[in-house]
Every structure is written in C-alpha cells, then in structure tokens.
Design an enzyme around this catalytic site. Structure first.
Site, mmCIF file in Angstrom:
data_model
loop_
_atom_site.group_PDB
_atom_site.id
_atom_site.type_symbol
_atom_site.label_atom_id
_atom_site.label_comp_id
_atom_site.label_asym_id
_atom_site.label_seq_id
_atom_site.Cartn_x
_atom_site.Cartn_y
_atom_site.Cartn_z
ATOM 1 C CB SER A 109 60.799 50.048 30.926
ATOM 2 O OG SER A 109 61.334 50.551 32.127
ATOM 3 C CD GLU A 142 40.610 35.890 37.015
ATOM 4 O OE1 GLU A 142 39.871 34.918 36.819
ATOM 5 O OE2 GLU A 142 40.238 36.927 37.611
ATOM 6 N NE ARG A 163 38.368 38.579 40.057
ATOM 7 C CZ ARG A 163 38.435 37.578 40.934
ATOM 8 N NH1 ARG A 163 39.575 37.023 41.229
ATOM 9 N NH2 ARG A 163 37.349 37.135 41.517
#
Length: 147
Positions: free
Chosen positions: A114, A91, A88
């Site tokens: 960063s 995704e 996920r």
C-alpha cells in the site's frame, strides 16, 4: 489559492525563517516526509495541523486552507523526472523493481504494498567512505482478492 501558489508561499517562508522541513513537521506534529509532501502539494493536512504549520511559518489562513484541500497527486509528473536525485528512484525501480516484486510475492503472496497505509523515513548514516542515504519504505501488504 492554488497548490502551486501555496507551495511557493511555504518555501519562501521556510527560506525567510531559515528553518528546516523537520522543524516545520515538528510544529505540525506529523512526520517530516508527510508534512513536506503536503507542503509540496502532494498530500493534505487536517485544519488543526495546517494552522500549526502556517502559524509556525508566519503564513495566513489562505495557505492553511490550501493545505487542507485534497490534491490531484503526481499531476506534475508525466515523464521520468530529469532531476538527478528523483531520477535515481526511477532507476532503482527499473533495475530492482522486478526483484522487489518477486521477493514480495514469495514472502507475502500475490498482492501489492500500500502507498496509502504507508510510512517513509529518510535517515543519514555517517560513513568514513562517504555518508549514506537510508530510505525505509513501510507499507501494509494488500493481497489481491480471489473471486
């Protein structure tokens, strides 16, 4: 002791002790996410923190020493993880990454966030429609050098 052997020993001790990552991190005096990452082999700890963690878990100095070794990060990830929770996050990056990049550039200029000067927090927000996962990423902005 390899990082994999270290992680296996830590997880076995965590289960045996019946403790949580939060309690392990508290014993070490650092954030839950960072200590967990070190215990899973993705970061390293200073020796004094490593000893606190291993003492808490009842593990020996071999594990403490292994916690201090700088790891090769993300070598276990050559493709997108098939684990549903980890997938996920890939995704989210696929779907929202372009938007995140556009908004960061609009607000900060040309640069990156960063992952070294970085904090990550995970919280639980109770909701009657289903509890919510709150992930907060906080990284220093690093502008690209113009030369």
């Amino acid at each position: 002791m390899t990082k994999i052997e270290m992680t296996e020993a830590i997880i076995a001790a965590k289960i045996t002790k019946g403790t949580s990552w939060a309690a392990i991190a508290e014993a070490g005096g650092l954030s839950e996410i960072f200590v967990t990452s070190a215990c899973l082999g993705q970061n390293s700890l200073e020796l004094d923190v490593a000893v606190k963690v291993t003492d808490f878990l009842g593990l020996d100095e071999k594990v403490a020493y292994a916690l201090t070794i700088c790891p090769m990060k993300a070598v276990d990830v050559e493709t997108v993880s098939k684990d549903p929770l980890i997938y996920r996050f890939f995704e989210i990056a696929y779907v929202y990454g372009g938007s995140m990049k556009e908004i960061i550039h609009e607000k900060f200029g040309d640069g990156i966030m960063s992952a070294i000067d970085f904090k990550l927090d995970i919280d639980k927000e109770e909701d009657p429609k289903g509890d919510r996962v709150v992930v907060t990423m906080n990284g220093k902005f690093l502008p690209y050098k113009k030369w």
